[in-house]
Write a protein that holds these residues in place. Sequence first.
Motif, short mmCIF file in Angstrom:
data_model
loop_
_atom_site.label_atom_id
_atom_site.label_comp_id
_atom_site.label_asym_id
_atom_site.label_seq_id
_atom_site.Cartn_x
_atom_site.Cartn_y
_atom_site.Cartn_z
N GLU A 268 0.84 -1.21 0.00
CA GLU A 268 0.00 0.00 0.00
C GLU A 268 0.87 1.26 0.00
N LEU A 269 1.89 1.25 0.86
CA LEU A 269 2.82 2.40 0.89
C LEU A 269 3.53 2.57 -0.45
N GLN A 270 3.95 1.44 -1.03
CA GLN A 270 4.64 1.52 -2.31
C GLN A 270 3.71 2.05 -3.40
N ALA A 271 2.45 1.66 -3.34
CA ALA A 271 1.47 2.17 -4.32
C ALA A 271 1.31 3.67 -4.17
N ASN A 272 1.22 4.14 -2.93
CA ASN A 272 1.09 5.58 -2.69
C ASN A 272 2.33 6.34 -3.15
N SER A 273 3.49 5.74 -2.92
CA SER A 273 4.74 6.37 -3.35
C SER A 273 4.80 6.45 -4.87
N ALA A 274 4.40 5.36 -5.53
CA ALA A 274 4.40 5.35 -7.00
C ALA A 274 3.42 6.37 -7.56
N LYS A 275 2.28 6.49 -6.90
CA LYS A 275 1.26 7.47 -7.33
C LYS A 275 1.82 8.89 -7.24
N GLN A 276 2.49 9.17 -6.14
CA GLN A 276 3.05 10.50 -5.94
C GLN A 276 4.16 10.80 -6.93
N ALA A 277 4.89 9.75 -7.31
CA ALA A 277 5.97 9.92 -8.28
C ALA A 277 5.46 9.92 -9.72
N SER A 281 1.69 2.85 -13.60
CA SER A 281 1.72 1.41 -13.83
C SER A 281 2.18 0.68 -12.57
N LYS A 282 3.18 1.27 -11.87
CA LYS A 282 3.65 0.66 -10.62
C LYS A 282 2.61 0.83 -9.52
N GLU A 283 1.89 1.93 -9.56
CA GLU A 283 0.83 2.12 -8.57
C GLU A 283 -0.20 1.00 -8.69
N LYS A 284 -0.60 0.70 -9.91
CA LYS A 284 -1.58 -0.37 -10.13
C LYS A 284 -1.01 -1.72 -9.71
N GLU A 285 0.26 -1.96 -10.04
CA GLU A 285 0.90 -3.23 -9.70
C GLU A 285 0.92 -3.44 -8.19
N PHE A 286 1.35 -2.41 -7.45
CA PHE A 286 1.43 -2.54 -6.00
C PHE A 286 0.05 -2.59 -5.35
N GLN A 741 18.14 9.24 -22.16
CA GLN A 741 16.81 9.05 -21.57
C GLN A 741 16.77 7.66 -20.92
N ALA A 742 16.05 7.53 -19.84
CA ALA A 742 15.98 6.24 -19.14
C ALA A 742 14.56 5.97 -18.69
N THR A 743 14.28 4.68 -18.54
CA THR A 743 12.97 4.26 -18.03
C THR A 743 13.19 3.33 -16.85
N ILE A 744 12.65 3.72 -15.69
CA ILE A 744 12.79 2.93 -14.47
C ILE A 744 11.39 2.65 -13.92
N ASP A 745 11.07 1.37 -13.76
CA ASP A 745 9.77 0.97 -13.21
C ASP A 745 8.61 1.62 -13.96
N GLY A 746 8.78 1.77 -15.27
CA GLY A 746 7.70 2.33 -16.07
C GLY A 746 7.69 3.84 -16.14
N LYS A 747 8.57 4.52 -15.41
CA LYS A 747 8.62 5.98 -15.42
C LYS A 747 9.78 6.43 -16.29
#
Length: 944
Positions: A268-277, A281-286, A741-747
């Motif tokens: 849940e915390l990771q989802a919130n962190s991904a949402k804020q960032a 896609s990571k928000e949905k995954e977590f 350019q880079a892509t990390i965890d979908g970002k």
Amino acid sequence: MKTKKKYLKILTSARQWIEMLLKLRNLCNQLINFSTHQHQKPNRHQKFIQVSFLTILLICVVFGQVGFAQVPNVAALVEEGIKDYNTGNFFNAIKHWQEALNQSKNNPSSTAVVNEDLARAYQEVGENKAAIASLSAAIRDYGAVQNIQQVGRMQSELAQVYSNLGQPRKAIALLCGQLVEKSRISDNQPSQEIKCTPESAEQIATKYNDKRGKIAALGILGEAYRLIGSYDQAIKYLHAAQQVSPAYDFLVLNSLGNAYKSRAQLHELQANSAKQAGIFSKEKEFTNKSAADYNQAREYFQNSIKLARNRKQALAEMRGLLNLIQLGSSQTNETKVIDDETFNNAHDDALKLLKDLPDSATKVYGTIDLAYLQRHSQGTSPFTYCPTAMVLSDTEALNFLKSSVLTSNKLQDNRLQSYANGALGHFWECRKDSKQALKYTQAAIIAADKNLSAKDSLYLWEWQAGRILDEQEGKKEEAIASYQRAFDTLEDIRQDILTAERDVQFDFRDVVQPLYRTLARSRLDLLGVGAIADERRAKELSQVVNTIDALKLAELQNYFGNDCILSGLNPKQVGELLQDNSVAFKNTGFLSSIIFDNKTGILLQLPNQTTKFKWIEDSNQEGTNKIIHSDKLQKKIAEFRTGLIKGEVQVNYDTTTAAQLYDWIIRPFAEDIKPETVKTLVFIQDGFLRSVPMAALYDSQQQKYLIETYAVATTPSLRLTTPKVRDRSTQKALILGLTQQATIDGKSFDQLFSVPEEVDAVESIFPNHTDLIDDKFFPESFKQKLEKTTYPIVHIASHAQFGIIPEDTFIVTGKNQKLTISQLENSLGNLNSKLDSVELLALTACETAVGDDRSTLGLAGVALQVGVKSAIASLWSVNDQSTSELVKTFYTNYRDTGISIAEALQKAQIRMINAKNLPPSEGINIKYDNPVYWASMIAIGNWL
């Protein structure tokens, strides 16, 4: 002759009994306490509820001692102890067994048995240190008589005690001999084979085919890993325990439920962190992972309840029911794991079962849990706020709490008595009956303080007493004294509380942080009431400084989840450091902020001067000052920061907001920090103020930015900073950069066009350098370079993200990889000797989550976490040549050993502010006078 024959006959008979009883004892000891001896700190919903093989344990105590029949006096003492133990008179049992121990000193086979049972009695009365000593002695004695299987069992029991005390790492050392660090495992890795050292409890159980002993070792091991936040490891060990034998599945299932619940909260915390960032896609995954783990936890609890019920294990059934109920009450609107019907049925079952439970710790804590139960809880501890919607009526809850006190008194357990009385005291506190509230709260304090039997709940009741006294007329100073005692106790045990279950990180905000702020505010409020002598005022302010400093240390420790951050902590308080380092701190002022719900204060400290304090205020139209609400200040801070970041599109920067903040924060201390005497300002910020680039505050009277008058630096705590001037004339640099350019965890992270120029600038200043750019820069290459060569300067020109949890704090490298804070720490870990340490770490393209104080805490703490003395980092990323311009000038100044690091940065920033006045030969863009280009860079740690 007849007497001799009679004696031999009795002795032979006794030996036969001993042989039979030792076999029974071996059977009993195979059923040692397993992970259901699960200790929950008192600031969690589930308090110390323990379910063990209680009846079998008592049988073990009885039969284990009959072998002393051949020593009449010892046998009598042991027998008396058994009787007392069985009737719950644990203190008398301890007394008899200690005497038996004294009379059996030279017989390790005897002392081993007595020590074993003494340890259990000590645990019953909450004397864990004595239990540890007895278990350690039992391990030594069993080893002396080569009873290695029993050594393993005692190691498991000792590990359980350490785990109960919030020291899971010690438990892991006993159970497996080695700790698998969390950074080495992840959800994506296959289940690893369990590898424990030969002398560990798990391996001893394996060697002797002791199935139940192995279940115990693996179960407690799983619980220990859960307590340090390594949920994948915890689940692995618990599943391994499940494979050994199905006989006690209900115990393993219960522990698995807890592990999956904890991991669900992490996701849940990771989802919130991904949402804020913005990584949706990571928000949905977590979010999906969290939901799956919550459902798995529910299934494990339900299956545990069913099995325990079928096997008539009432205590284990109650434990499972309470876990299921708490799972339902802690769910959020986003995660409804348990429907109302399931919740209500579990609640009804628990109420029915409670009536028939034997007097026990489970009954006491279960009763309290049910009394305070809410369908939707407001936090992790019902004792830090007044629940508004309890499931039971006030009358029912009161009766439950009274019965818990009576039961705890019967059991003569200080820990139980403390918790039961404290819970009842809180009930009356919430009903504004201060007399009753104080009566039971003081009883809780006395019980908790007896032999330090419940130090981990003592701070709760001292804090509670402070709140009760605070509501009474003329009791302010008594309240502060209670708050101070709570604070002192919490400081002693803070490390264990803040590093356990650190990924969930609710305990800190719910329990620790409010206490520290309450104490600080109470002292400050006291200073505003009536006339207080200057000496008393100075002492109170000194205490406030210590409290605020402790709060900031606790925040760092909680954020990073270990005590490494505090390894270099100076034992002296801030006031002593200022006095001891008055020469090094000459011409330096220290401004510390403290944020409360409705107002914010600033403390100014100068070497060899009394501390000054002011609330942040604003002048109204009538010319009088009015305290600014913290919400208003936070909005103004956000407005200021947003204006700076967007300043790139403005031709001329609007200094209105910057000037207003200067008037609020700096101007009240203008007479104390005159530029003639104060050259450097070091900020020790709180909460949302950490994200403020103080250098850009604007003095409208002098028409200058703050940085034009003072060099500026920041540190999380003076006690973590080692102020020392170091030789910077010859330096070797490791330069790392990413242009692609880079892509990390979908970002996606944008290409950094100005990095080549920045790298060229740094290389030109440090000819003795090594560079790793783009695909040459990745975690393994970085680590390898540091292993081969020492680099006092590490410069990283790449995106750096600071999330709301450490796992989302990383540096973007080549090959679409990331260098996490843990990897950075590990890579620099070998360089922490005085000769080889990194002096300066530079991060020049950072991204912090705007509006979240935890992310900027990560930025301020990262240098300390990885062991460097000083850091230069940006509060936001500026994808422009201005960064290379600023960095080049800073390093040029840095090489000048006559100025401090803060002054080196100051001169570089002033040069950019004066861009329009510099000759064309300087080659600096005139737009760089805008603070968007220079204000983001801050100096952290050692500023000298």
